[in-house]
Enzyme design. Structure first.
Site, mmCIF file in Angstrom:
data_model
loop_
_atom_site.group_PDB
_atom_site.id
_atom_site.type_symbol
_atom_site.label_atom_id
_atom_site.label_comp_id
_atom_site.label_asym_id
_atom_site.label_seq_id
_atom_site.Cartn_x
_atom_site.Cartn_y
_atom_site.Cartn_z
ATOM 1 N N ASP A 122 0.798 -1.213 0.000
ATOM 2 C CA ASP A 122 0.000 0.000 0.000
ATOM 3 C C ASP A 122 0.840 1.276 0.000
ATOM 4 O O ASP A 122 0.636 2.175 -0.824
ATOM 5 C CB ASP A 122 -0.941 -0.016 1.205
ATOM 6 C CG ASP A 122 -2.072 0.984 1.092
ATOM 7 O OD1 ASP A 122 -1.833 2.179 1.316
ATOM 8 O OD2 ASP A 122 -3.190 0.562 0.773
ATOM 9 N N VAL A 171 -5.425 2.028 -0.387
ATOM 10 C CA VAL A 171 -5.248 1.446 -1.723
ATOM 11 C C VAL A 171 -5.672 -0.022 -1.700
ATOM 12 O O VAL A 171 -6.427 -0.479 -2.565
ATOM 13 C CB VAL A 171 -3.790 1.594 -2.191
ATOM 14 C CG1 VAL A 171 -3.589 0.899 -3.535
ATOM 15 C CG2 VAL A 171 -3.411 3.068 -2.301
ATOM 16 N N ASP A 172 -5.197 -0.769 -0.727
ATOM 17 C CA ASP A 172 -5.617 -2.162 -0.582
ATOM 18 C C ASP A 172 -7.130 -2.259 -0.426
ATOM 19 O O ASP A 172 -7.777 -3.126 -1.027
ATOM 20 C CB ASP A 172 -4.951 -2.784 0.647
ATOM 21 C CG ASP A 172 -3.625 -3.443 0.323
ATOM 22 O OD1 ASP A 172 -3.627 -4.411 -0.440
ATOM 23 O OD2 ASP A 172 -2.594 -3.001 0.839
ATOM 24 N N GLN A 173 -7.688 -1.394 0.394
ATOM 25 C CA GLN A 173 -9.124 -1.455 0.673
ATOM 26 C C GLN A 173 -9.931 -1.177 -0.591
ATOM 27 O O GLN A 173 -10.940 -1.847 -0.870
ATOM 28 C CB GLN A 173 -9.476 -0.449 1.762
ATOM 29 C CG GLN A 173 -10.866 -0.593 2.320
ATOM 30 C CD GLN A 173 -11.037 -1.810 3.209
ATOM 31 O OE1 GLN A 173 -10.060 -2.376 3.673
ATOM 32 N NE2 GLN A 173 -12.266 -2.216 3.440
#
Length: 397
Positions: free
Chosen positions: A138, A166-168
Site C-alpha cells: 500500500d 489502496v488495498d481497501q
C-alpha cells in the site's frame, strides 16, 4: 444473496482477503485456503496486536469464512486443491503474477477443467508489463501513484494516508468485478478472468483531482497552503486548528463565512474568490478559527448552514450515535473465547447489514468438513492430517 456460490480463496494480506470477505458477508461459501502454518495475515499483525493469539489483521478480513489449511506444494495437497476447484464458482488469489500457474492452478489451467469458473486475481502492478514483478504494498503504491505527493500541507512533505486505502479500494473493486462476472455467467454460461492491481486502484482513488490535472488544471504546489484540503480545493475547504482541537470546513462561500466567523472583510467577495483568492481566504479563516474553541464555533456555523465537522479520533467513534445506529461495531466472542470487536459489513440490504455468521476462525477449523464435502472419507482425512498435507483443529471427541 450469494447463497449457493462457492468461492475458493487463496489470498493473503490485505486486498484479497478483504474482497473475499465482502462475498462471504453476502452469503457465499468462502473457503479460505492457507498454508498449514497459516497465511501472512494470520501470523503478522498491524501494531503488533494479537487477541488471544489471533492477529488483528485476521480479525479485519476473516469473518464469515471457513478455514482450510493445505500444503499446496505436496502432491496430495495439489490433488485436494484440484478437487475443490473443479466445482468452484469463483477462485481468488493475490500472489505475485505467475505464482499460481507455477503450482498448476493459473486461470488457463483451471479453466481447462472448470470452464465456468470466475477467476479473480489482484496484484501490485498487474499481470503483465515491465513492473509486474515489483513488490506491491500500500505505501509503495501511494508513493508511485501521486497519492502521497498530493496529500498533506504545502509546507510539509508528501504524506501517506494512515489507513491502507489502496488495498481497501482494490478489494472493493475486485469484489465488484467478481459479482459482475458471476452475473454475466448467468447469461452466457461462460466464466471470466477478473484482474485488478493496486496501482490502478490507487489511480482510481484520485479520479476527480487527477482528471482535473490531466485536463489542464494546475497549482503552484502539489498540496494546499494553510490547511487547504487539496491543491484543487476552493478556499478555505480543509482542516484548521481551533483553540482546543481541529475543525473541517467544506465548500463555504466567503459571504457565509463572513457572517459565521465575524469576518466582514469577506462579505464583499464573490463566490469565485474561493478559487481566485483561495490562499488568502484560507489563511485568514485559519487564523480566525484558532481564536476560539471548537465548541464556541459550532452554533454560528450551524446557523449559517456551513458544512463543517469537528475532527474525531478513534477513541471518539464508539460514542458516535450514527455509527451505533448503523451497527458499525460488532462486539462478539472470538474463536479463541476472548471478546473481540469486529467491523460490520458497510452496506445495508432492506434496512439491515449482513450478519456475522462466523467469527474469524482458527487455522484449519473447517478442514475436515471441507474435505468430507469434497468426497474424502474419515480415514483419508486423518491420513492427510498426520502427513501434514492439511492442518486441522482437534478432531471432535
Amino acid at each position: 444473496m450469494l447463497s449457493g456460490i462457492r468461492v475458493i480463496s487463496f489470498n493473503h494480506f490485505h486486498a484479497g482477503p478483504m474482497a473475499a470477505q465482502f462475498l462471504a458477508d453476502l452469503g457465499a461459501d468462502v473457503i479460505a485456503v492457507e498454508p498449514v502454518d497459516g497465511a501472512f495475515h494470520r501470523n503478522w499483525a498491524v501494531a503488533n496486536r494479537f487477541v488471544a493469539g489471533q492477529s488483528v489483521n485476521l480479525l479485519t478480513t476473516g469473518r464469515n469464512k471457513r478455514s482450510l489449511a493445505l500444503d499446496m506444494k505436496s502432491a496430495d495437497g495439489k490433488a485436494i486443491a484440484r478437487r475443490l476447484l473443479e466445482t468452484a464458482d469463483a477462485v481468488m488469489e493475490n500472489f505475485r503474477p505467475g505464482a499460481m500457474a507455477r503450482m498448476g492452478f493459473g486461470y488457463e489451467q483451471v479453466k481447462a477443467f472448470n470452464p465456468g469458473v470466475v477467476y479473480a486475481s489482484v496484484s501490485g502492478y498487474g499481470a503483465s508489463g515491465p513492473d509486474r514483478d515489483l513488490p506491491g504494498q500500500d505505501l509503495l503504491l501511494q508513493a508511485r501513484s501521486g497519492l502521497a505527493a498530493r496529500t498533506g500541507r504545502a509546507d510539509g512533505a508528501p504524506t501517506p494516508t494512515g489507513p491502507v486505502i489502496v488495498d481497501q479500494h482494490a478489494a472493493s473493486l475486485l469484489a465488484m468485478g467478481i459479482l459482475a462476472a458471476l452475473l454475466g455467467r448467468t447469461k452466457s454460461g461462460r466464466g471470466c478472468l477478473v484482474e485488478g492491481s493496486l496501482l490502478q486502484s490507487a489511480i482510481d482513488l484520485q479520479s476527480e483531482s487527477l482528471t482535473a490535472w490531466l485536463n489542464g488544471a494546475r497549482s503552484d504546489t502539489p498540496r494546499g497552503y494553510h490547511g487547504l484540503a487539496s491543491w484543487c480545493s476552493a478556499g478555505p475547504s480543509g482542516i484548521h486548528a481551533t483553540a482546543d482541537g481541529f475543525l473541517a470546513i467544506s465548500m463555504a462561500s466567503p459571504a457565509d463565512l463572513a457572517v459565521a466567523l465575524e469576518m466582514p472583510a469577506l462579505a464583499a467577495l464573490p463566490a469565485s474568490a474561493g478559487f481566485d483568492r483561495r490562499d488568502e481566504i484560507t489563511q485568514a479563516v485559519a487564523e480566525r478559527l484558532a481564536q476560539k474553541t471548537t465548541a464556541d464555533w459550532l452554533p454560528a456555523l450551524q446557523k449559517q448552514a456551513i458544512w463543517h465537522m469537528p475532527v474525531k479520533d478513534y477513541d471518539d467513534l464508539r460514542d458516535d450515535a450514527q455509527l451505533a445506529h448503523l451497527g458499525t461495531f460488532v462486539d462478539t466472542q472470538g474463536a479463541e473465547g476472548e471478546p473481540v470487536t469486529l467491523l460490520g459489513h458497510p452496506l445495508r440490504f432492506d434496512g439491515a447489514a449482513p450478519p456475522v455468521r462466523l467469527v474469524p476462525q482458527k487455522l484449519g477449523a473447517q478442514t475436515r468438513d471441507v474435505l468430507r464435502e469434497a468426497g474424502y472419507d474419515g480415514a483419508q482425512i486423518e491420513a492427510f492430517v498426520q502427513s501434514r498435507t492439511v492442518g486441522a483443529t482437534a478432531a471432535p471427541a
